[in-house]
Enzyme design. Sequence first.
Site, mmCIF file in Angstrom:
data_model
loop_
_atom_site.group_PDB
_atom_site.id
_atom_site.type_symbol
_atom_site.label_atom_id
_atom_site.label_comp_id
_atom_site.label_asym_id
_atom_site.label_seq_id
_atom_site.Cartn_x
_atom_site.Cartn_y
_atom_site.Cartn_z
ATOM 1 N N ARG A 85 0.857 -1.279 0.260
ATOM 2 C CA ARG A 85 0.105 0.107 -0.154
ATOM 3 C C ARG A 85 0.835 1.258 0.081
ATOM 4 O O ARG A 85 0.731 2.351 -0.697
ATOM 5 C CB ARG A 85 -0.884 0.021 1.212
ATOM 6 N N GLU A 125 -18.142 4.720 -1.477
ATOM 7 C CA GLU A 125 -17.239 4.145 -2.221
ATOM 8 C C GLU A 125 -18.199 3.878 -3.673
ATOM 9 O O GLU A 125 -17.428 3.792 -4.881
ATOM 10 C CB GLU A 125 -16.798 2.866 -1.704
ATOM 11 N N PHE A 150 -14.318 -2.640 0.429
ATOM 12 C CA PHE A 150 -15.181 -1.545 -0.248
ATOM 13 C C PHE A 150 -15.139 -1.802 -1.631
ATOM 14 O O PHE A 150 -16.108 -1.328 -2.436
ATOM 15 C CB PHE A 150 -15.013 -0.501 0.665
ATOM 16 N N HIS A 172 -5.542 -3.183 1.607
ATOM 17 C CA HIS A 172 -5.927 -3.939 2.889
ATOM 18 C C HIS A 172 -6.585 -5.070 2.692
ATOM 19 O O HIS A 172 -7.853 -5.504 3.199
ATOM 20 C CB HIS A 172 -6.878 -2.928 3.635
#
Length: 313
Positions: free
Chosen positions: A10, A58, A83, A109
């Site tokens: 990330r 989202e 999401f 994540h």
Amino acid sequence: MSDVKKIATRDSYGNALAELGTEHKDIVVLDADLAAATKTGVFKKAHPDRFIDCGIAESNMMGVAAGLAAAGMVPFASTFAMFAAGRAYEQVRNSIGYPHLNVKIGATHAGISVGEDGATHQCNEDLALMRTIPGMTVICPSDDVEARAAVRAAYELDGPVYMRFGRLAVPVINDRPDYKFVIGKGVVLREGKDVTIIATGLPVCNCLEAAEKLAADGIEAKVINIHTIKPLDEELVLAAAKETGRVVTVEEHSVIGGLGSAVCDVLSEKAPTKVLKIGINDVFGESGPALELIKKYGLDADSIYEKVKEFTE
């Protein structure tokens, strides 16, 4: 591998976006109120005029990204995998996939290594969901080098791309002069004649360690890093299966619908081969330290070694 440099993919995503944003003025980054976690805040600091916080919405963010792409921009829509692939699936399918718009989805994540956030946030289904969308390219990098290269390659590709990044810092294994990232092309990390281990994402480094342990037992394992789940490098998978006669797939994802399923789809049709799928076995995750969860769910080097050794006996 305790002395090896480690970085979460990330972080690689955020750093790569900031660099690309300097080179290409058509890049715009969208986030859903998670810029500190997804690391898109790095891009925001460097290019505040091309960063849009869509809030905790989202599905709407994917629609905004679709609109920007239709207007000629190259949007990177960013949020947690749960999401991006889960909550916003309909919008990704209908607003991005169906019109084949040039939207890049940065999903961080992913998998059980999210750790203490628990089952609700540990998305082990995202690769399966994204694989089913026609025309969607699906990438799961194994380390910092590969993640940065994936972001750049995604920008250069015309069409929708889903990129999967992790929260946990992982060893850098691709830091070598001959490394080359090509969408749809796997990378042979170790040669072997007894069994082929095909891995993606976080467990790739653990598979290399497991191969070392297997070698000490006289079992030579070929290790392949498949960073692109779709399109899959069918040629490499088929050649390796024919060479070793046994295939093991390893992924931080459900054994249903991910890398293992993609490999089995190809082999069952073109080169029937005995396959062992190592991953999350049709269960939800749980809250706990990431490294302990990786061990509990059998994705650490020792567990992979034991499973592959038993498989080859």
